[in-house]
Design a protein around this motif. Structure first.
Motif, PDB file in Angstrom:
ATOM      1  N   LEU A  79     -28.089 -44.053 119.604  1.00  0.00           N
ATOM      2  CA  LEU A  79     -28.674 -44.197 118.262  1.00  0.00           C
ATOM      3  C   LEU A  79     -27.879 -43.393 117.233  1.00  0.00           C
ATOM      4  O   LEU A  79     -27.573 -43.894 116.143  1.00  0.00           O
ATOM      5  N   ALA A  80     -27.547 -42.160 117.569  1.00  0.00           N
ATOM      6  CA  ALA A  80     -26.843 -41.292 116.620  1.00  0.00           C
ATOM      7  C   ALA A  80     -25.438 -41.805 116.323  1.00  0.00           C
ATOM      8  O   ALA A  80     -25.004 -41.804 115.168  1.00  0.00           O
ATOM      9  N   VAL A  81     -24.717 -42.247 117.356  1.00  0.00           N
ATOM     10  CA  VAL A  81     -23.364 -42.758 117.131  1.00  0.00           C
ATOM     11  C   VAL A  81     -23.411 -43.998 116.244  1.00  0.00           C
ATOM     12  O   VAL A  81     -22.630 -44.122 115.291  1.00  0.00           O
ATOM     13  N   LEU A  82     -24.320 -44.904 116.536  1.00  0.00           N
ATOM     14  CA  LEU A  82     -24.416 -46.122 115.713  1.00  0.00           C
ATOM     15  C   LEU A  82     -24.824 -45.799 114.281  1.00  0.00           C
ATOM     16  O   LEU A  82     -24.322 -46.420 113.336  1.00  0.00           O
ATOM     17  N   ARG A  83     -25.701 -44.827 114.099  1.00  0.00           N
ATOM     18  CA  ARG A  83     -26.133 -44.481 112.732  1.00  0.00           C
ATOM     19  C   ARG A  83     -25.024 -43.818 111.948  1.00  0.00           C
ATOM     20  O   ARG A  83     -24.841 -44.059 110.766  1.00  0.00           O
ATOM     21  N   ARG A  84     -24.234 -42.960 112.599  1.00  0.00           N
ATOM     22  CA  ARG A  84     -23.219 -42.221 111.854  1.00  0.00           C
ATOM     23  C   ARG A  84     -22.030 -43.076 111.452  1.00  0.00           C
ATOM     24  O   ARG A  84     -21.281 -42.684 110.558  1.00  0.00           O
ATOM     25  N   VAL A  85     -21.840 -44.251 112.082  1.00  0.00           N
ATOM     26  CA  VAL A  85     -20.719 -45.108 111.667  1.00  0.00           C
ATOM     27  C   VAL A  85     -21.020 -45.817 110.357  1.00  0.00           C
ATOM     28  O   VAL A  85     -20.115 -46.361 109.737  1.00  0.00           O
ATOM     29  N   GLY A  86     -22.267 -45.806 109.928  1.00  0.00           N
ATOM     30  CA  GLY A  86     -22.632 -46.429 108.660  1.00  0.00           C
ATOM     31  C   GLY A  86     -22.842 -47.928 108.804  1.00  0.00           C
ATOM     32  O   GLY A  86     -22.587 -48.509 109.857  1.00  0.00           O
ATOM     33  N   PRO A  87     -23.318 -48.554 107.721  1.00  0.00           N
ATOM     34  CA  PRO A  87     -23.595 -49.987 107.759  1.00  0.00           C
ATOM     35  C   PRO A  87     -22.358 -50.769 108.179  1.00  0.00           C
ATOM     36  O   PRO A  87     -21.261 -50.407 107.781  1.00  0.00           O
ATOM     37  N   PRO A  88     -22.515 -51.766 108.972  1.00  0.00           N
ATOM     38  CA  PRO A  88     -23.751 -52.377 109.485  1.00  0.00           C
ATOM     39  C   PRO A  88     -24.284 -51.743 110.761  1.00  0.00           C
ATOM     40  O   PRO A  88     -25.015 -52.382 111.519  1.00  0.00           O
ATOM     41  N   TYR A  89     -23.924 -50.489 111.026  1.00  0.00           N
ATOM     42  CA  TYR A  89     -24.445 -49.734 112.168  1.00  0.00           C
ATOM     43  C   TYR A  89     -24.165 -50.443 113.493  1.00  0.00           C
ATOM     44  O   TYR A  89     -25.060 -50.652 114.306  1.00  0.00           O
ATOM     45  N   ARG A  90     -22.915 -50.794 113.710  1.00  0.00           N
ATOM     46  CA  ARG A  90     -22.596 -51.504 114.947  1.00  0.00           C
ATOM     47  C   ARG A  90     -21.241 -51.074 115.500  1.00  0.00           C
ATOM     48  O   ARG A  90     -20.346 -50.682 114.749  1.00  0.00           O
ATOM     49  N   GLN A 124     -34.767 -51.341 119.180  1.00  0.00           N
ATOM     50  CA  GLN A 124     -33.974 -50.447 118.342  1.00  0.00           C
ATOM     51  C   GLN A 124     -32.524 -50.887 118.180  1.00  0.00           C
ATOM     52  O   GLN A 124     -31.852 -50.458 117.251  1.00  0.00           O
ATOM     53  N   VAL A 125     -32.037 -51.721 119.100  1.00  0.00           N
ATOM     54  CA  VAL A 125     -30.697 -52.290 118.976  1.00  0.00           C
ATOM     55  C   VAL A 125     -30.749 -53.761 119.368  1.00  0.00           C
ATOM     56  O   VAL A 125     -31.669 -54.198 120.067  1.00  0.00           O
ATOM     57  N   VAL A 126     -29.757 -54.488 118.903  1.00  0.00           N
ATOM     58  CA  VAL A 126     -29.555 -55.875 119.351  1.00  0.00           C
ATOM     59  C   VAL A 126     -28.092 -56.026 119.735  1.00  0.00           C
ATOM     60  O   VAL A 126     -27.220 -55.334 119.206  1.00  0.00           O
ATOM     61  N   ARG A 127     -27.862 -56.936 120.655  1.00  0.00           N
ATOM     62  CA  ARG A 127     -26.492 -57.304 121.013  1.00  0.00           C
ATOM     63  C   ARG A 127     -26.186 -58.598 120.287  1.00  0.00           C
ATOM     64  O   ARG A 127     -26.992 -59.521 120.274  1.00  0.00           O
ATOM     65  N   GLU A 128     -25.015 -58.623 119.682  1.00  0.00           N
ATOM     66  CA  GLU A 128     -24.589 -59.811 118.936  1.00  0.00           C
ATOM     67  C   GLU A 128     -23.224 -60.244 119.448  1.00  0.00           C
ATOM     68  O   GLU A 128     -22.365 -59.398 119.714  1.00  0.00           O
ATOM     69  N   ALA A 129     -23.029 -61.532 119.562  1.00  0.00           N
ATOM     70  CA  ALA A 129     -21.721 -62.040 119.967  1.00  0.00           C
ATOM     71  C   ALA A 129     -20.700 -61.725 118.876  1.00  0.00           C
ATOM     72  O   ALA A 129     -21.003 -61.801 117.681  1.00  0.00           O
ATOM     73  N   ALA A 130     -19.500 -61.374 119.297  1.00  0.00           N
ATOM     74  CA  ALA A 130     -18.421 -61.123 118.335  1.00  0.00           C
ATOM     75  C   ALA A 130     -17.912 -62.459 117.831  1.00  0.00           C
ATOM     76  O   ALA A 130     -17.670 -63.382 118.607  1.00  0.00           O
ATOM     77  N   GLU A 131     -17.759 -62.550 116.524  1.00  0.00           N
ATOM     78  CA  GLU A 131     -17.322 -63.801 115.909  1.00  0.00           C
ATOM     79  C   GLU A 131     -15.902 -64.161 116.314  1.00  0.00           C
ATOM     80  O   GLU A 131     -15.567 -65.316 116.472  1.00  0.00           O
ATOM     81  N   ASP A 132     -15.070 -63.151 116.511  1.00  0.00           N
ATOM     82  CA  ASP A 132     -13.652 -63.367 116.760  1.00  0.00           C
ATOM     83  C   ASP A 132     -13.279 -63.428 118.240  1.00  0.00           C
ATOM     84  O   ASP A 132     -12.146 -63.742 118.578  1.00  0.00           O
ATOM     85  N   ALA A 142     -35.613 -50.780 112.777  1.00  0.00           N
ATOM     86  CA  ALA A 142     -36.392 -49.793 113.528  1.00  0.00           C
ATOM     87  C   ALA A 142     -35.466 -48.778 114.200  1.00  0.00           C
ATOM     88  O   ALA A 142     -35.800 -47.585 114.301  1.00  0.00           O
ATOM     89  N   GLY A 143     -34.297 -49.229 114.637  1.00  0.00           N
ATOM     90  CA  GLY A 143     -33.324 -48.334 115.246  1.00  0.00           C
ATOM     91  C   GLY A 143     -32.742 -47.352 114.247  1.00  0.00           C
ATOM     92  O   GLY A 143     -32.520 -46.180 114.575  1.00  0.00           O
ATOM     93  N   VAL A 144     -32.490 -47.834 113.029  1.00  0.00           N
ATOM     94  CA  VAL A 144     -31.983 -46.944 111.977  1.00  0.00           C
ATOM     95  C   VAL A 144     -33.015 -45.849 111.717  1.00  0.00           C
ATOM     96  O   VAL A 144     -32.674 -44.658 111.648  1.00  0.00           O
ATOM     97  N   GLU A 145     -34.269 -46.242 111.620  1.00  0.00           N
ATOM     98  CA  GLU A 145     -35.338 -45.268 111.373  1.00  0.00           C
ATOM     99  C   GLU A 145     -35.456 -44.286 112.534  1.00  0.00           C
ATOM    100  O   GLU A 145     -35.564 -43.072 112.334  1.00  0.00           O
ATOM    101  N   ALA A 146     -35.421 -44.803 113.762  1.00  0.00           N
ATOM    102  CA  ALA A 146     -35.511 -43.931 114.945  1.00  0.00           C
ATOM    103  C   ALA A 146     -34.326 -42.974 114.998  1.00  0.00           C
ATOM    104  O   ALA A 146     -34.491 -41.790 115.307  1.00  0.00           O
ATOM    105  N   ALA A 147     -33.133 -43.477 114.694  1.00  0.00           N
ATOM    106  CA  ALA A 147     -31.932 -42.633 114.714  1.00  0.00           C
ATOM    107  C   ALA A 147     -32.044 -41.516 113.684  1.00  0.00           C
ATOM    108  O   ALA A 147     -31.756 -40.356 113.989  1.00  0.00           O
ATOM    109  N   GLU A 148     -32.441 -41.858 112.482  1.00  0.00           N
ATOM    110  CA  GLU A 148     -32.541 -40.852 111.421  1.00  0.00           C
ATOM    111  C   GLU A 148     -33.592 -39.798 111.750  1.00  0.00           C
ATOM    112  O   GLU A 148     -33.366 -38.600 111.543  1.00  0.00           O
ATOM    113  N   THR A 149     -34.727 -40.241 112.284  1.00  0.00           N
ATOM    114  CA  THR A 149     -35.774 -39.291 112.684  1.00  0.00           C
ATOM    115  C   THR A 149     -35.256 -38.371 113.777  1.00  0.00           C
ATOM    116  O   THR A 149     -35.432 -37.145 113.714  1.00  0.00           O
ATOM    117  N   ALA A 150     -34.606 -38.947 114.786  1.00  0.00           N
ATOM    118  CA  ALA A 150     -34.104 -38.154 115.909  1.00  0.00           C
ATOM    119  C   ALA A 150     -33.035 -37.164 115.462  1.00  0.00           C
ATOM    120  O   ALA A 150     -33.059 -35.993 115.866  1.00  0.00           O
TER     121      ALA A 150
END
Length: 170
Positions: free
Chosen positions: A60-71, A100-108, A120-128
């Protein structure tokens, strides 16, 4: 000079048993390990209240710190967290099950995917992150500010030297 501590007792015992190992490297290793343990215990208490494991918090923390789109790609998460790919996969599954997370296929690349925080994951990450930082802050507030800042600068310098040595030998 500071009062003798538990590490001094350990060093004295080793000095009696194996004098060649009782020295500054062992003292630094033991004190660093104890400091790390204190921070880990403080974080674990905060995370337990939130129902998160340290590995889940890490994702959660690693994904949140990379910034939008948090992936990130799962391999990037594995590398950032120093987990095995199987361990990362298990954590991602648990967090996906919790919404809190979803897996998405890479477009490329059809063989690759992204792991992205949900709202919900962004909120959980920020709270944690706030709770863990507060728990760490309660430890650090016991250190006089000038001493804490000096320690921070010394640790930065020491880590740079140690990492350089590891990379040179690596």
């Amino acid at each position: 000079m500071a009062e003798p501590d538990h590490v001094d007792e350990i060093i004295a015992a080793w000095h009696t048993q194996l004098p060649d190992v009782a020295g500054l490297p062992l003292e630094l290793a033991k004190r660093s390990a104890l400091l790390t343990s204190a921070f880990d215990i403080a974080a674990a208490g905060a995370l337990e209240k939130l129902g998160l494991t340290p590995a889940e918090y890490g994702v959660l923390a690693v994904l949140r710190r990379v910034g939008p789109p948090y992936r990130l790609r799962p391999t990037e998460l594995t590398h950032a967290l120093l987990l095995s790919s199987g361990g990362t996969s298990n954590v991602i599954k648990r967090l996906a099950g919790a919404g809190q997370v979803v897996r998405e296929a890479a477009e490329d690349d059809g063989r690759s995917s992204w792991v992205r925080l949900t709202p919900a994951g962004v909120e959980a990450a920020e709270t944690a992150v706030r709770e863990v930082t507060a728990a760490h802050g309660r430890l650090v507030e016991r250190i006089p500010p000038a001493q804490a800042q000096l320690l921070n600068e010394l640790l930065r310098s020491v880590l740079a030297s140690v990492e350089e040595g590891v990379l040179v030998r690596g």
